[in-house]
Design a protein around this motif. Sequence first.
Motif, PDB file in Angstrom:
ATOM      1  N   LEU A  65     -34.608 -40.209 -27.932  1.00  0.00           N
ATOM      2  CA  LEU A  65     -33.969 -39.406 -29.039  1.00  0.00           C
ATOM      3  C   LEU A  65     -33.312 -38.182 -28.254  1.00  0.00           C
ATOM      4  CD1 LEU A  65     -36.310 -39.649 -32.274  1.00  0.00           C
ATOM      5  CD2 LEU A  65     -34.312 -40.858 -31.615  1.00  0.00           C
ATOM      6  N   GLY A  66     -33.698 -37.768 -27.194  1.00  0.00           N
ATOM      7  CA  GLY A  66     -33.049 -36.717 -26.419  1.00  0.00           C
ATOM      8  C   GLY A  66     -33.719 -35.285 -26.531  1.00  0.00           C
ATOM      9  N   GLY A  67     -34.921 -35.367 -27.011  1.00  0.00           N
ATOM     10  CA  GLY A  67     -35.730 -33.999 -26.918  1.00  0.00           C
ATOM     11  C   GLY A  67     -35.111 -33.016 -27.934  1.00  0.00           C
ATOM     12  N   GLU A  68     -35.777 -31.814 -27.463  1.00  0.00           N
ATOM     13  CA  GLU A  68     -35.618 -30.533 -28.555  1.00  0.00           C
ATOM     14  C   GLU A  68     -34.141 -30.451 -28.943  1.00  0.00           C
ATOM     15  OE1 GLU A  68     -37.823 -26.680 -27.960  1.00  0.00           O
ATOM     16  OE2 GLU A  68     -35.930 -26.255 -27.519  1.00  0.00           O
ATOM     17  N   THR A  69     -33.701 -30.440 -30.406  1.00  0.00           N
ATOM     18  CA  THR A  69     -32.368 -29.978 -30.813  1.00  0.00           C
ATOM     19  C   THR A  69     -32.151 -28.642 -30.935  1.00  0.00           C
ATOM     20  OG1 THR A  69     -33.211 -30.106 -33.146  1.00  0.00           O
ATOM     21  CG2 THR A  69     -32.360 -32.013 -32.280  1.00  0.00           C
ATOM     22  N   PRO A  70     -30.892 -28.268 -30.664  1.00  0.00           N
ATOM     23  CA  PRO A  70     -30.537 -26.809 -30.481  1.00  0.00           C
ATOM     24  C   PRO A  70     -30.792 -25.953 -31.470  1.00  0.00           C
ATOM     25  CG  PRO A  70     -28.637 -28.389 -30.029  1.00  0.00           C
ATOM     26  CD  PRO A  70     -29.731 -29.086 -30.524  1.00  0.00           C
ATOM     27  N   PHE A  71     -31.079 -24.662 -31.185  1.00  0.00           N
ATOM     28  CA  PHE A  71     -31.139 -23.512 -32.366  1.00  0.00           C
ATOM     29  C   PHE A  71     -30.439 -22.448 -31.787  1.00  0.00           C
ATOM     30  CE2 PHE A  71     -33.838 -19.899 -33.492  1.00  0.00           C
ATOM     31  CZ  PHE A  71     -33.685 -19.785 -34.934  1.00  0.00           C
ATOM     32  N   PHE A  72     -29.175 -22.035 -32.585  1.00  0.00           N
ATOM     33  CA  PHE A  72     -28.444 -21.124 -32.168  1.00  0.00           C
ATOM     34  C   PHE A  72     -27.895 -20.443 -33.321  1.00  0.00           C
ATOM     35  CE2 PHE A  72     -26.298 -25.279 -32.501  1.00  0.00           C
ATOM     36  CZ  PHE A  72     -25.279 -24.990 -33.327  1.00  0.00           C
ATOM     37  N   LYS A  73     -27.330 -19.223 -33.075  1.00  0.00           N
ATOM     38  CA  LYS A  73     -26.712 -18.266 -34.235  1.00  0.00           C
ATOM     39  C   LYS A  73     -25.243 -18.550 -34.377  1.00  0.00           C
ATOM     40  CE  LYS A  73     -26.397 -13.349 -35.245  1.00  0.00           C
ATOM     41  NZ  LYS A  73     -26.510 -11.999 -34.626  1.00  0.00           N
ATOM     42  N   GLN A  85     -28.515 -12.679 -40.964  1.00  0.00           N
ATOM     43  CA  GLN A  85     -28.030 -13.267 -39.927  1.00  0.00           C
ATOM     44  C   GLN A  85     -28.065 -14.891 -39.990  1.00  0.00           C
ATOM     45  OE1 GLN A  85     -30.497 -12.622 -36.024  1.00  0.00           O
ATOM     46  NE2 GLN A  85     -31.130 -10.525 -36.864  1.00  0.00           N
ATOM     47  N   ILE A  86     -27.140 -15.598 -39.686  1.00  0.00           N
ATOM     48  CA  ILE A  86     -27.189 -17.016 -39.679  1.00  0.00           C
ATOM     49  C   ILE A  86     -27.348 -17.824 -38.569  1.00  0.00           C
ATOM     50  CG2 ILE A  86     -25.827 -19.046 -40.920  1.00  0.00           C
ATOM     51  CD1 ILE A  86     -24.324 -16.707 -42.515  1.00  0.00           C
ATOM     52  N   TRP A  87     -28.429 -18.547 -38.697  1.00  0.00           N
ATOM     53  CA  TRP A  87     -28.714 -19.388 -37.457  1.00  0.00           C
ATOM     54  C   TRP A  87     -28.643 -20.915 -38.060  1.00  0.00           C
ATOM     55  CZ3 TRP A  87     -30.534 -17.760 -32.612  1.00  0.00           C
ATOM     56  CH2 TRP A  87     -30.471 -16.335 -32.523  1.00  0.00           C
ATOM     57  N   CYS A  88     -28.609 -21.741 -37.234  1.00  0.00           N
ATOM     58  CA  CYS A  88     -28.473 -23.084 -37.326  1.00  0.00           C
ATOM     59  C   CYS A  88     -29.698 -23.945 -36.417  1.00  0.00           C
ATOM     60  CB  CYS A  88     -27.110 -23.840 -36.899  1.00  0.00           C
ATOM     61  SG  CYS A  88     -26.881 -25.345 -37.000  1.00  0.00           S
ATOM     62  N   LYS A  89     -30.246 -24.899 -37.034  1.00  0.00           N
ATOM     63  CA  LYS A  89     -31.111 -25.839 -36.399  1.00  0.00           C
ATOM     64  C   LYS A  89     -30.326 -27.044 -36.426  1.00  0.00           C
ATOM     65  CE  LYS A  89     -34.890 -27.835 -34.592  1.00  0.00           C
ATOM     66  NZ  LYS A  89     -35.160 -27.724 -32.881  1.00  0.00           N
ATOM     67  N   ASP A  90     -29.848 -27.367 -35.342  1.00  0.00           N
ATOM     68  CA  ASP A  90     -28.829 -28.531 -35.285  1.00  0.00           C
ATOM     69  C   ASP A  90     -29.533 -29.823 -35.105  1.00  0.00           C
ATOM     70  OD1 ASP A  90     -26.489 -29.727 -35.617  1.00  0.00           O
ATOM     71  OD2 ASP A  90     -25.685 -29.106 -33.807  1.00  0.00           O
ATOM     72  N   VAL A  91     -30.204 -30.304 -36.082  1.00  0.00           N
ATOM     73  CA  VAL A  91     -31.033 -31.286 -35.945  1.00  0.00           C
ATOM     74  C   VAL A  91     -29.910 -32.688 -35.736  1.00  0.00           C
ATOM     75  CG1 VAL A  91     -32.332 -33.088 -37.059  1.00  0.00           C
ATOM     76  CG2 VAL A  91     -32.940 -30.829 -37.071  1.00  0.00           C
ATOM     77  N   TRP A 216     -44.941 -36.555 -41.703  1.00  0.00           N
ATOM     78  CA  TRP A 216     -45.586 -36.459 -40.567  1.00  0.00           C
ATOM     79  C   TRP A 216     -44.495 -36.687 -39.243  1.00  0.00           C
ATOM     80  CZ3 TRP A 216     -46.693 -39.771 -36.094  1.00  0.00           C
ATOM     81  CH2 TRP A 216     -47.737 -39.467 -35.255  1.00  0.00           C
ATOM     82  N   SER A 217     -43.428 -37.457 -39.320  1.00  0.00           N
ATOM     83  CA  SER A 217     -42.601 -37.710 -38.259  1.00  0.00           C
ATOM     84  C   SER A 217     -41.488 -36.681 -38.460  1.00  0.00           C
ATOM     85  CB  SER A 217     -41.811 -39.142 -38.627  1.00  0.00           C
ATOM     86  OG  SER A 217     -42.676 -39.887 -38.788  1.00  0.00           O
ATOM     87  N   THR A 218     -40.805 -36.307 -39.456  1.00  0.00           N
ATOM     88  CA  THR A 218     -39.910 -35.341 -39.617  1.00  0.00           C
ATOM     89  C   THR A 218     -40.406 -33.980 -39.015  1.00  0.00           C
ATOM     90  OG1 THR A 218     -39.923 -35.031 -41.886  1.00  0.00           O
ATOM     91  CG2 THR A 218     -38.266 -36.781 -41.044  1.00  0.00           C
ATOM     92  N   SER A 219     -41.656 -33.847 -39.265  1.00  0.00           N
ATOM     93  CA  SER A 219     -42.130 -32.495 -38.984  1.00  0.00           C
ATOM     94  C   SER A 219     -41.985 -31.991 -37.519  1.00  0.00           C
ATOM     95  CB  SER A 219     -43.734 -32.304 -39.344  1.00  0.00           C
ATOM     96  OG  SER A 219     -43.897 -32.624 -40.578  1.00  0.00           O
ATOM     97  N   GLN A 220     -41.760 -32.898 -36.546  1.00  0.00           N
ATOM     98  CA  GLN A 220     -41.187 -32.466 -35.203  1.00  0.00           C
ATOM     99  C   GLN A 220     -40.225 -31.348 -35.398  1.00  0.00           C
ATOM    100  OE1 GLN A 220     -42.156 -33.449 -32.503  1.00  0.00           O
ATOM    101  NE2 GLN A 220     -40.636 -32.413 -31.115  1.00  0.00           N
ATOM    102  N   ILE A 221     -39.487 -31.305 -36.460  1.00  0.00           N
ATOM    103  CA  ILE A 221     -38.246 -30.224 -36.648  1.00  0.00           C
ATOM    104  C   ILE A 221     -38.872 -28.976 -36.546  1.00  0.00           C
ATOM    105  CG2 ILE A 221     -36.422 -29.582 -38.072  1.00  0.00           C
ATOM    106  CD1 ILE A 221     -36.318 -32.519 -38.948  1.00  0.00           C
ATOM    107  N   SER A 222     -39.820 -28.764 -37.469  1.00  0.00           N
ATOM    108  CA  SER A 222     -40.251 -27.288 -37.590  1.00  0.00           C
ATOM    109  C   SER A 222     -41.333 -26.953 -36.425  1.00  0.00           C
ATOM    110  CB  SER A 222     -41.192 -27.159 -38.835  1.00  0.00           C
ATOM    111  OG  SER A 222     -41.988 -28.037 -39.203  1.00  0.00           O
ATOM    112  N   ARG A 223     -41.967 -28.036 -35.830  1.00  0.00           N
ATOM    113  CA  ARG A 223     -42.591 -27.564 -34.556  1.00  0.00           C
ATOM    114  C   ARG A 223     -41.955 -27.158 -33.635  1.00  0.00           C
ATOM    115  NH1 ARG A 223     -45.706 -32.186 -35.710  1.00  0.00           N
ATOM    116  NH2 ARG A 223     -44.424 -33.515 -34.711  1.00  0.00           N
ATOM    117  N   GLU A 224     -40.488 -27.779 -33.306  1.00  0.00           N
ATOM    118  CA  GLU A 224     -39.627 -27.135 -32.217  1.00  0.00           C
ATOM    119  C   GLU A 224     -39.124 -25.812 -32.873  1.00  0.00           C
ATOM    120  OE1 GLU A 224     -37.515 -31.199 -31.488  1.00  0.00           O
ATOM    121  OE2 GLU A 224     -36.358 -29.779 -31.973  1.00  0.00           O
TER     122      GLU A 224
END
Lengths: 404, 266
Positions: A65-73, A85-91, A216-224
């Motif tokens: 799946l390509g690993g950690e998805t980006p997190f940026f402002k 401040q507006i940030w994006c977790k770009d899943v 359980w699977s989608t929780s990967q998002i918040s772990r990252e």
Amino acid sequence: MTKIKKNIPLIDQHNERGFYLNKFGGNFVAETAIKPIEDLSNLFEKLRKNKKFLRKRDKYFKYYLGGETPFFKLENLTKHLGGAQIWCKDVSAINGDAHKAYHATVNALICKESGKKSLAGDTGAGMFGKNLAMAAKEMKIKCKIFMGTKDISRQALNVKFMKKAGAEVVPVDTGSRTLVDAVSECMRFYVSNCQTTHLAVGSAIGANVFLKICAWSTSQISRELKSQIIKEFGKIPKLHLLNVIGGGSSAIGFWNEFINYSKNHVKLTGVEAKYAAPLTTNAKIAILHGAAQYCLQDKNGQIADTHSISAGLDYPGVSPLHCMLKDTKRAKYTSCSDEGALNALKLIWKYENLRPSLEPAHAWAECIRIAPKLKKDEVIIVNNCGSGSKDAKIIKNKIGYYPK
Amino acid sequence: MRNEIDKAFKITRKENRPALISFTVAGDNTKKKSLEILKSISNTVDIAEWGMAFNCPGADGPEIQNSSYRAIKNGIKLNDTFSLIKKYKKYKNSKPLILMGYYQLIYNYGEKKFIKKCKSVGVSGLIVVDLPWPDNKNFSKLCKKNSICFIQLIAPTTSKSRMKSIVKDSHQLIYQVSNVNITGGKLKSTAKTILKNYQIIKKINPTKNVIIGFGITKDTIADFKRANGLVVGSACCKVISNAIKNGLNPAKKLNNMLLSLKEKLK
């Protein structure tokens, strides 16, 4: 008694019969499916503690799946709105273009472990279908995707992808011809084929084990995200986590690691589509697709028709986990119209190089609404849970253009 | 608990044949017509099952879905179903009536209110497809209190230990799902396998009546003569659909079909 228990994962807050807060969820399924569901439940509980399986999952998340998805402002949008401040977790940057990639992959892995040779899943916008088709191909499993005929025509791009990946797309032409009917038909298929087929439910809905596997699977998002935030800020600042809600699978994944923070510290806001908004409109509880949940229905108990421009949100019910978060007041829910979502997209395109799908556009609309009212040291993070390419045609039809 | 259903089985046992049980949907295709159909087939069947149409059913095949769709489209509501049953039970040839449906409609109506209403209009039995054991214990008790037979299902996938618990908690009648399927699908198991499962259930408690349903048609029914009862559902709905399509009288057509099935059970 309406409190979330500390130190127990969100998905495990249910009682011995699978009910959250003793009223949401459960296992309202036909007798035929009881044993297969029990078997799946036992398998899942074993696998989630199995180090070898967890390593395999992590390997797939990383390399497939390509690993950690980006997190940026979003500097420009922050400046323009002049508040938080507006940030994006770009899943949406994940291989597979949406959070559905996580639980499609996990479902295929579980199917493999169970020894079953085929997978069946439902899809609305086609993101789960697409990812399930991909994962099934990768793991050499036969795959059937159930999809409403209305959605097949409005999300044709994803349908093409599923077929190319070798999945059989089963058109569902009953009722409203959208997600709700696709899920019903897929569950009926499962009842008939439960000994040979693994059922992958497309959101954090359905009988207890299905919603658990999904969350359980989608929780990967918040772990990252948690480690990305700490890396960026050195601590967890005052947060607003905004997420769109259809069935609610992306929001649960986005929030899971932050549930135990106080709501003044980490505020959770879910945004429903205006005419598919059981949480915002105080809908009554209904038994739908195997679980008790807040659900749009008529006064006779028939499940109601919904409308959303976004196929992924066009669903009358919602995850029992969100019903629990609403009743415990841990999360707040609001809604956004089709127009609101489209206007949000226009503003995002103007200031940022980001192309959200119609689903997260609903969360972006809420972000744009609240950001100016918040202080500069507050941080809004939006889960950009899907990529817009699948919606280019719908959007172009509505507003006349779609940016490159 | 003595109820009309027990009396029906007493008769069929005396006549040394299985009870013939029809399934049609209340309000299919109109309220009036569905009552007419029920009255007509009551001359032939021993027990009548009536479906409460729901728009998100988890185990119905296409035939029953079509019937439900027509019924909902023509405005059937639970209160209509109850008043139709009340009328039906005044009819001299009326048979014991079993209501079947999904839990959502009952939950929405209110469990207690629903069961009270069932009792007052003369419903003899209830099947709730998606309220499995042990979640159905309270509901089952409420039924018993009101002299309504709560009918539990046992599937080919049901484990032996679970089967024992279900039989133990069941009232006088148990519904055996013939094969791993939704309603109306082609039988995937042989008659031999189905009858073997039937014997396993009977052996746990021989005094309980066991009826077999799912996939029972004119082609398969004769194989199950030894069962206490047989439910014919999708095949009935199909006859109704075809009659409506061809402008024929569904009440008459369906009764003829059921008569021919009854012939096969002799």
